[in-house]
Design an enzyme around this catalytic site. Structure first.
Site, PDB file in Angstrom:
ATOM      1  N   GLY A 277     -76.305 -28.820  88.095  1.00 37.81           N
ATOM      2  CA  GLY A 277     -76.084 -28.033  86.884  1.00 37.81           C
ATOM      3  C   GLY A 277     -76.182 -28.941  85.671  1.00 37.81           C
ATOM      4  N   ARG A 314     -64.894 -29.606  76.258  1.00 35.68           N
ATOM      5  CA  ARG A 314     -64.869 -30.818  77.080  1.00 35.68           C
ATOM      6  C   ARG A 314     -64.023 -31.952  76.507  1.00 35.68           C
ATOM      7  NH1 ARG A 314     -68.665 -33.529  78.203  1.00 35.68           N
ATOM      8  NH2 ARG A 314     -68.155 -33.953  80.358  1.00 35.68           N
ATOM      9  N   TYR A 318     -61.177 -32.770  79.096  1.00 34.70           N
ATOM     10  CA  TYR A 318     -61.406 -33.934  79.962  1.00 34.70           C
ATOM     11  C   TYR A 318     -61.405 -35.243  79.184  1.00 34.70           C
ATOM     12  CZ  TYR A 318     -63.944 -30.171  82.497  1.00 34.70           C
ATOM     13  OH  TYR A 318     -64.348 -29.001  83.090  1.00 34.70           O
ATOM     14  N   CYS A 346     -55.621 -24.891  65.319  1.00 39.77           N
ATOM     15  CA  CYS A 346     -54.271 -25.393  65.071  1.00 39.77           C
ATOM     16  C   CYS A 346     -53.697 -26.087  66.292  1.00 39.77           C
ATOM     17  CB  CYS A 346     -53.388 -24.243  64.640  1.00 39.77           C
ATOM     18  SG  CYS A 346     -54.108 -23.397  63.243  1.00 39.77           S
ATOM     19  N   GLU A 347     -54.324 -27.160  66.715  1.00 42.13           N
ATOM     20  CA  GLU A 347     -53.826 -28.000  67.807  1.00 42.13           C
ATOM     21  C   GLU A 347     -54.351 -29.397  67.575  1.00 42.13           C
ATOM     22  OE1 GLU A 347     -53.718 -27.114  71.760  1.00 42.13           O
ATOM     23  OE2 GLU A 347     -53.751 -24.944  71.557  1.00 42.13           O
ATOM     24  N   TYR A 375     -71.655 -26.893  80.488  1.00 42.37           N
ATOM     25  CA  TYR A 375     -70.201 -26.795  80.332  1.00 42.37           C
ATOM     26  C   TYR A 375     -69.819 -26.776  78.854  1.00 42.37           C
ATOM     27  CZ  TYR A 375     -70.804 -27.887  85.214  1.00 42.37           C
ATOM     28  OH  TYR A 375     -71.226 -27.854  86.515  1.00 42.37           O
TER      29      TYR A 375
HETATM   30  C1  LIG Z   1     -69.909 -27.193  89.708  1.00 44.72           C
HETATM   31  C2  LIG Z   1     -70.704 -27.053  90.954  1.00 44.72           C
HETATM   32  C3  LIG Z   1     -72.030 -27.497  90.997  1.00 44.72           C
HETATM   33  C4  LIG Z   1     -72.719 -28.179  89.843  1.00 44.72           C
HETATM   34  O1  LIG Z   1     -72.183 -29.419  89.515  1.00 44.72           O
HETATM   35  P1  LIG Z   1     -72.927 -30.335  88.426  1.00 44.72           P
HETATM   36  O2  LIG Z   1     -72.021 -31.477  88.270  1.00 44.72           O
HETATM   37  O3  LIG Z   1     -73.041 -29.526  87.187  1.00 44.72           O
HETATM   38  O4  LIG Z   1     -74.250 -30.710  88.982  1.00 44.72           O
HETATM   39  C5  LIG Z   1     -72.743 -27.290  92.161  1.00 44.72           C
HETATM   40  N1  LIG Z   1     -72.187 -26.683  93.232  1.00 44.72           N
HETATM   41  C6  LIG Z   1     -70.910 -26.240  93.231  1.00 44.72           C
HETATM   42  C7  LIG Z   1     -70.368 -25.579  94.438  1.00 44.72           C
HETATM   43  C8  LIG Z   1     -70.135 -26.403  92.084  1.00 44.72           C
HETATM   44  O5  LIG Z   1     -68.867 -25.965  92.087  1.00 44.72           O
END
Ligand SMILES: *Cc1c(COP(=O)(O)O)cnc(C)c1O
Length: 421
Positions: A277, A314, A318, A346-347, A375
């Site tokens: 992703g 993010r 994180y 407001c944080e 994300y």
């Molecule tokens: C979040 C997730 C991904 C993708 O992760 P990336 O770090 O964005 O590549 C793939 N498979 C599952 C099951 C996930 O939960």
């Protein structure tokens, strides 16, 4: 590499100046580059090309239907983790046989939805889920293809919130119980075992944890075959990290990742599925925002911008770093000074960067957050009653709004006042 470069002193997305998009859609907004998305998808297909494979984009990273369609039209599969994501993939024209359904808490409704609309496989994460799927499939008179998501107990050495392959994480089935649960799956009506699945975490910057997990997967494939199971697909999950700073980090390339997969799993005769992703979408997107005020505090200066933690979570969630660059290219001799870059929410957590060296930006100037394509928009909320911000897709010299900015009226009209008031 991405397609966000300065040309004639202005940051462009491919051939479109970002300030033109800002003038047209207002700020803040997300902007994605088609060329970068295509390039990143191609890197994975090339890396796996000697093996039969399917690259399934992890829809949770960026679920805009236009982004899914762009990737789907190139042949991508989709990895979905909810009924909503499944329907987005379908709305993007991706056929069911290219959609993998993952996720730790699939409901019976979601199972029925995917079985009815077509699905490549369910990645099943527990025995109760397996039993539920068997019931739903049997009731529908359909066979559900499944892989079991196994937890290999490997530490991905990434941020705690996105590490998923240790025994204390909520995901998957302990690998030690694989034999027993595959045997159960083989007995259940409505279930057809097709493979094994793992996903050990996200933003991994080292191949070693992947290799440790895939080595366990290779051993398990041989073992399960010896036990009479038909293992034809190996789903390796996603998780390959990206550089969030231009300077130091250099995570492994998809080609290195592909070579390792080939070495560890290549002789098993399985079709390989991967679910990236972040690596596909992360560096294919920017968040563009405008400076509202420059404010001098007691000890430091603040750049207050019109994007906030609700738009890009993010950093607050994180402590993630995003490079933030001015949209007008600074000249070589320009003054640089540290500022805190903050949003209007407001944080105190609504702080994108502390003491970041920046040119002397003033109200009205535009800044761009790099690496915001994954994300980013998907995690946004309307906290502080800030409507979701638009998404724009660029393709060479064209751009299109792929999700418009809702009006305040639309946002408020969703609420209902009960009759008794
Ligand atoms: C979040 C997730 C991904 C993708 O992760 P990336 O770090 O964005 O590549 C793939 N498979 C599952 C099951 C996930 O939960």
């Amino acid at each position: 590499m991405d397609h966000f470069l300065y040309k004639n002193g202005h940051l462009h997305a491919e051939d479109v100046p970002l300030r033109d998009i800002a003038a047209s859609v207002g700020t803040p907004f997300y902007c994605y580059s088609s060329a970068t998305l295509k390039r990143h998808f191609a890197l994975f297909t090339e890396a796996l090309s000697p093996l039969p494979h399917l690259v399934c984009f992890a829809v949770k990273a960026n679920s805009n239907v236009a982004v899914l369609k762009l990737l789907g039209d190139l042949g991508a599969g989709m990895d979905v983790v909810s009924g909503g994501e499944y329907l987005r993939a379908k709305a993007a024209g991706v056929p069911g046989e290219r959609i993998v359904f993952s996720g730790v808490g699939k409901t019976r409704e979601e199972m029925g939805l995917a079985l009815g609309g077509g699905v490549r496989q369910f990645n099943v994460e527990s025995e109760p889920e397996l039993e539920a799927l068997s019931e739903v499939a049997t009731t529908m008179g359909i066979e559900a293809p499944i892989a079991l998501r196994l937890n290999p107990d490997v530490d991905a050495k990434t941020h705690d919130k996105i590490s998923t392959g240790r025994k204390e994480d909520k995901f998957g089935i302990p690998i030690a119980r694989a034999s027993e649960i595959y045997a159960r799956a083989a007995q259940l009506p409505g279930i057809r075992v097709v493979g094994i699945d793992m996903h050990i975490g996200s933003q991994l910057t080292d191949l070693a944890p992947f290799e440790a997990a895939y080595t366990k997967m290779a051993d398990l494939t041989r073992q399960l075959r010896a036990e009479g199971h038909f293992i034809e697909r190996l789903d390796l999950g996603g998780g390959l990290g990206i550089p969030y700073t231009r300077s130091n980090e250099a995570p492994p390339l998809p080609s290195d990742y592909g070579a390792m997969i080939h070495r560890v799993l290549g002789d098993l005769g399985c079709e390989i599925e991967i679910e990236p992703g972040r690596l596909i979408a992360g560096n294919a997107g920017l968040l563009v925002s405008q400076v509202i005020y420059r404010k001098a505090g007691d000890e430091r200066e603040f750049l207050i911008i019109d994007a906030a933690m609700n738009d890009l979570m993010r950093p607050a969630m994180y402590a993630a770093h995003h490079d933030i660059v001015p949209v007008s290219e600074p000249a070589p001799g320009d003054d640089i000074a540290p500022v805190d870059i903050v949003g209007p929410v407001c944080e105190s957590g609504d702080t994108f960067a502390r003491q970041r060296d920046m040119p002397l930006l003033v109200a009205g100037d535009l800044v761009a957050f790099r690496s915001a394509g994954a994300y980013g928009a998907v995690m946004a909320s309307e906290y502080n009653s800030r409507p979701l911000i638009p998404e724009v897709l660029v393709n060479e010299d064209q751009f299109a709004v792929i999700r418009p900015r809702p009006g305040f009226d639309e946002m408020i009209a969703r609420d209902r006042i009960p009759d008794w008031m």
